[in-house]
Design a protein around this motif. Sequence first.
Motif, PDB file in Angstrom:
ATOM      1  N   TYR A  86      21.887  29.422 -23.061  1.00  0.00           N
ATOM      2  CA  TYR A  86      22.708  30.099 -22.050  1.00  0.00           C
ATOM      3  C   TYR A  86      23.844  29.184 -21.583  1.00  0.00           C
ATOM      4  CZ  TYR A  86      23.971  32.003 -17.476  1.00  0.00           C
ATOM      5  OH  TYR A  86      24.658  32.461 -16.395  1.00  0.00           O
ATOM      6  N   ARG A  88      26.601  29.051 -24.263  1.00  0.00           N
ATOM      7  CA  ARG A  88      27.361  30.297 -24.327  1.00  0.00           C
ATOM      8  C   ARG A  88      28.361  30.384 -23.169  1.00  0.00           C
ATOM      9  NH1 ARG A  88      22.620  32.624 -25.394  1.00  0.00           N
ATOM     10  NH2 ARG A  88      22.366  33.622 -23.347  1.00  0.00           N
ATOM     11  N   ARG A 111      32.459  30.233 -23.111  1.00  0.00           N
ATOM     12  CA  ARG A 111      33.214  31.379 -22.597  1.00  0.00           C
ATOM     13  C   ARG A 111      34.217  30.944 -21.517  1.00  0.00           C
ATOM     14  NH1 ARG A 111      29.613  35.530 -19.748  1.00  0.00           N
ATOM     15  NH2 ARG A 111      28.484  35.523 -21.737  1.00  0.00           N
ATOM     16  N   SER A 141      32.853  24.300 -26.995  1.00  0.00           N
ATOM     17  CA  SER A 141      31.420  24.069 -26.809  1.00  0.00           C
ATOM     18  C   SER A 141      31.252  22.751 -26.042  1.00  0.00           C
ATOM     19  CB  SER A 141      30.716  23.973 -28.160  1.00  0.00           C
ATOM     20  OG  SER A 141      31.025  22.711 -28.730  1.00  0.00           O
TER      21      SER A 141
END
Lengths: 319, 319
Positions: A298, A301, A305, A310
């Motif tokens: 989580y 991700r 976003r 990353s």
Amino acid sequence: MNSQNVFMGENLQELTVHGKKEFPIQYYADELFRLPGCQFPLHWHTEIEFFAARGGSIKAQIGRLEFLLEEGDGVFVNSNVLHSFSQLRPEDRCRCPNVVFSGELIAPADHLIYQKYIGPLLSSRQLPCVILKPSIPWQNSILSCLDRLFSLMQKHALKEERRPLPLLSFDSPADDIPCWEMQVQNELNRIWQLLISHAGEIPPVNIEKGEASLQIRMQKMLAFIRSHYASPVSLDEIAASASISKSEASRCFQAYMNQPPVSYLLDFRLEKAKQLLSSTPDTVEEISRKCGFRSSGYFCRIFKRRTGASPNQYRRETT
Amino acid sequence: MNSQNVFMGENLQELTVHGKKEFPIQYYADELFRLPGCQFPLHWHTEIEFFAARGGSIKAQIGRLEFLLEEGDGVFVNSNVLHSFSQLRPEDRCRCPNVVFSGELIAPADHLIYQKYIGPLLSSRQLPCVILKPSIPWQNSILSCLDRLFSLMQKHALKEERRPLPLLSFDSPADDIPCWEMQVQNELNRIWQLLISHAGEIPPVNIEKGEASLQIRMQKMLAFIRSHYASPVSLDEIAASASISKSEASRCFQAYMNQPPVSYLLDFRLEKAKQLLSSTPDTVEEISRKCGFRSSGYFCRIFKRRTGASPNQYRRETT
């Protein structure tokens, strides 16, 4: 101010130590364009702050009010008042000098000068801030004092502390006199005299009824998030930390932060994660846990976003 | 300074309270021509003194050294240094403004400014005093600050305290600003900066070896006389109060007071008697006893010989 330290507080206020106990003043030069959203985030401290807009226009949020500082303007931010500064145009390069200091640098709390002139102004709810414009003579005098003060602090205090701050140029270069700390005190004394002498001319700030208690609630919730972000935190708990309902907590965050509490919590956790990624050898798994994310999947991700990279890419780019 | 209070001390130092604890500064305007021998007698205090010669030339005794202050000159007298001022010509009308203040009015003892700039100067044995001449630019700057300081104190502090001091005129009349105490602090800060910045240019005072311990002995003997004058006091006891021999005590008094100990004791008792004669309804008999004279007959003889009037005549003329 120091954006990194603002997030480190575990208490009801920013925990940064502003200067030394025996000389309680600290100078900063904030490069707003380097901060997330070109913004120095909402924070507060018991000390007084004077901040000057340099390199572009600045949006100052003081409590729930917004002010536009044009280049060359300054602002006095009173003790314990929530405030944030953001660069208006992303293409600007705002490097804003500011000082944060204790009123006791002018006179100790048990002296008449503090009791008559400093304490009452610091505790005035009607004076959360004073915007300083060069077009108004007495405000321009304060801005000149600030220029000398910043110049003194940059030249002498920075040299002693070896903090990596950008060097700014000032209109009043500091002299090479052997007692610069006394000059600092002298400028603060003059600034304060100007504020006191013209207090009657300062346009009253339009403070809504209940503003003070709203601000205290906000400060309690921010402090709760700062000290609990590593564990699971619910909206219920955030609201409970200020003894208010969830909907009231949401209204409060909307008013001061322009976002819901949980969104602020997520931003706060991501900022802490960024700090750990670039300053520690901890694994992504460990950082995810330390910042209160429920799983590293989580975390990765949501990190990608929000930042476009990353965690590992971010680490490579920033270390 | 206050000549009446100088004689009231029961301790190792002048006991006058110089200002209030929360604003420790006191302003005086000494009319030397009204004092016995046109002299403000030898005394000392832990506070700093700045004194200006007005209305004529002044002989300043600082420790055992003598300086001539011409009209317009000033002098800084360091903490705990014995000093006296006398009018050079009896026909002059010297009204000399002066302030006595604690270094903590500039910065409290636990602050860096005190520790770096105030404490070290106050405890400097090499700097019992600094004579200030208008012909030397930095000293003239201090004299200008003093002029503003005296003017501020006369206008504001005297009004609040209602002390009956002569009103002097100053070159820099004080403004009607609402924070005069901050202006006072500002002037003291500037004066101190000037002293510190030019400390290297101050000609070293020719202090003889052992001067400090001599002065402490003198202070002990003066304090002994002040607290025991009402009882019989012998030269033995005066000397013993400073743990020195009778001949050493006599040398000490000669050096500082230009008279033997017993002659000073007599003068001191006569001054006390004068005060009681003009301020109380006590009988001559009672006053004689309270001032340590062995009989009222002796008191009356010696009083008349020294002052030219009998105690009762003196009382009639001064009340």
